[in-house]
Design a protein around this motif. Sequence first.
Motif, short mmCIF file in Angstrom:
data_model
loop_
_atom_site.label_atom_id
_atom_site.label_comp_id
_atom_site.label_asym_id
_atom_site.label_seq_id
_atom_site.Cartn_x
_atom_site.Cartn_y
_atom_site.Cartn_z
N GLU A 56 -2.12 -2.83 7.74
CA GLU A 56 -0.89 -2.54 7.01
C GLU A 56 0.00 -1.52 7.71
O GLU A 56 1.20 -1.47 7.45
CB GLU A 56 -1.22 -2.00 5.61
CG GLU A 56 -1.93 -2.98 4.73
CD GLU A 56 -2.39 -2.36 3.42
OE1 GLU A 56 -2.13 -1.16 3.18
OE2 GLU A 56 -3.01 -3.08 2.63
N ARG A 57 -0.59 -0.69 8.54
CA ARG A 57 0.15 0.41 9.16
C ARG A 57 -0.16 0.49 10.65
O ARG A 57 -1.30 0.36 11.06
CB ARG A 57 -0.25 1.74 8.52
CG ARG A 57 0.07 1.80 7.05
CD ARG A 57 -0.52 3.06 6.41
NE ARG A 57 -0.15 3.08 5.01
CZ ARG A 57 0.96 3.62 4.54
NH1 ARG A 57 1.80 4.20 5.36
NH2 ARG A 57 1.24 3.58 3.25
N GLU A 62 -0.64 8.49 9.61
CA GLU A 62 0.65 8.98 9.14
C GLU A 62 0.61 9.47 7.68
O GLU A 62 1.51 10.16 7.24
CB GLU A 62 1.73 7.90 9.28
CG GLU A 62 1.54 6.73 8.34
CD GLU A 62 2.45 5.56 8.62
OE1 GLU A 62 3.23 5.59 9.61
OE2 GLU A 62 2.39 4.58 7.85
N VAL A 63 -0.45 9.12 6.96
CA VAL A 63 -0.55 9.53 5.55
C VAL A 63 -1.26 10.87 5.37
O VAL A 63 -1.31 11.39 4.25
CB VAL A 63 -1.24 8.45 4.69
CG1 VAL A 63 -0.45 7.15 4.73
CG2 VAL A 63 -2.69 8.23 5.12
N ILE A 64 -1.79 11.45 6.44
CA ILE A 64 -2.46 12.75 6.33
C ILE A 64 -1.46 13.78 5.83
O ILE A 64 -0.33 13.87 6.30
CB ILE A 64 -3.07 13.19 7.68
CG1 ILE A 64 -4.23 12.26 8.06
CG2 ILE A 64 -3.54 14.64 7.62
CD1 ILE A 64 -4.79 12.51 9.45
N GLY A 65 -1.89 14.55 4.82
CA GLY A 65 -1.05 15.58 4.23
C GLY A 65 -0.22 15.10 3.06
O GLY A 65 0.40 15.91 2.37
N LYS A 66 -0.20 13.80 2.82
CA LYS A 66 0.59 13.26 1.70
C LYS A 66 -0.23 13.22 0.42
O LYS A 66 -1.43 12.99 0.46
CB LYS A 66 1.08 11.85 2.02
CG LYS A 66 2.07 11.81 3.16
CD LYS A 66 2.62 10.42 3.35
CE LYS A 66 3.53 10.37 4.54
NZ LYS A 66 4.91 10.54 4.24
N ALA A 68 -0.98 11.25 -3.09
CA ALA A 68 -0.92 9.87 -3.56
C ALA A 68 -1.70 9.79 -4.88
O ALA A 68 -2.33 10.76 -5.31
CB ALA A 68 -1.50 8.91 -2.53
N VAL A 69 -1.63 8.62 -5.51
CA VAL A 69 -2.26 8.38 -6.80
C VAL A 69 -3.51 7.52 -6.59
O VAL A 69 -3.45 6.50 -5.89
CB VAL A 69 -1.26 7.70 -7.76
CG1 VAL A 69 -1.90 7.41 -9.09
CG2 VAL A 69 -0.02 8.57 -7.93
N PHE A 70 -4.62 7.94 -7.23
CA PHE A 70 -5.91 7.29 -7.05
C PHE A 70 -6.62 7.10 -8.39
O PHE A 70 -6.42 7.89 -9.31
CB PHE A 70 -6.84 8.16 -6.19
CG PHE A 70 -6.33 8.44 -4.81
CD1 PHE A 70 -6.77 7.68 -3.74
CD2 PHE A 70 -5.44 9.48 -4.57
CE1 PHE A 70 -6.31 7.95 -2.45
CE2 PHE A 70 -4.98 9.76 -3.30
CZ PHE A 70 -5.42 8.99 -2.23
N GLY A 96 2.87 -9.33 -1.01
CA GLY A 96 3.06 -9.74 0.37
C GLY A 96 4.10 -8.93 1.13
O GLY A 96 4.61 -9.38 2.15
N ILE A 97 4.41 -7.73 0.65
CA ILE A 97 5.33 -6.87 1.40
C ILE A 97 4.54 -5.69 1.95
O ILE A 97 3.43 -5.41 1.50
CB ILE A 97 6.52 -6.39 0.53
CG1 ILE A 97 6.03 -5.57 -0.67
CG2 ILE A 97 7.36 -7.57 0.09
CD1 ILE A 97 7.16 -4.96 -1.50
N LYS A 98 5.13 -5.00 2.92
CA LYS A 98 4.43 -3.85 3.50
C LYS A 98 4.19 -2.82 2.40
O LYS A 98 5.13 -2.32 1.79
CB LYS A 98 5.25 -3.22 4.61
CG LYS A 98 4.54 -2.05 5.25
CD LYS A 98 5.35 -1.40 6.34
CE LYS A 98 4.59 -0.20 6.86
NZ LYS A 98 5.28 0.47 7.94
N PRO A 99 2.92 -2.50 2.14
CA PRO A 99 2.61 -1.57 1.06
C PRO A 99 3.10 -0.14 1.33
O PRO A 99 3.17 0.30 2.47
CB PRO A 99 1.07 -1.59 1.01
CG PRO A 99 0.69 -2.86 1.67
CD PRO A 99 1.73 -3.09 2.72
N VAL A 100 3.45 0.51 0.25
CA VAL A 100 3.82 1.93 0.27
C VAL A 100 2.95 2.66 -0.73
O VAL A 100 2.46 2.06 -1.69
CB VAL A 100 5.32 2.15 -0.05
CG1 VAL A 100 6.19 1.51 1.02
CG2 VAL A 100 5.68 1.62 -1.42
#
Length: 115
Positions: A56-57, A62-66, A68-70, A96-100
């Motif tokens: 996906e990426r 690039e997500v380190i430090g962000k 998010a919801v879990f 089917g779109i790039k996940p965010v």
Amino acid sequence: MAEVKPIITIDDIEKLDVRVGTILNVEDVPRSTRMVKLTVDFGEFTRNILVGFKQEREDPTEVIGKQAVFIVNLGPKKISGEVSEGMIFDIGYQDGIKPVLAIPEFPVPNGSRLG
């Protein structure tokens, strides 16, 4: 557009423990073509959560430090030799779109619950 899923009750929602955490680290899962292992800080505890970011990426780190919801109350599941202790919420994968990432509007304390 996908059809709306069947009606559930508030009791179904209250079974989920959904919290905000900060992604501390991203490690490759060598035995998987899809999975990486996130180390996530939820304030009073840390969890390892496997996610399918490899395809996906371009750069899963690039997500380190962000934040998010879990979901943090799923039972542990072994995948490709690693144990996952939760699930990340991302938006778009099933369509089917790039996940965010599903993220808070502004920083909140790690471990903050939804609801």
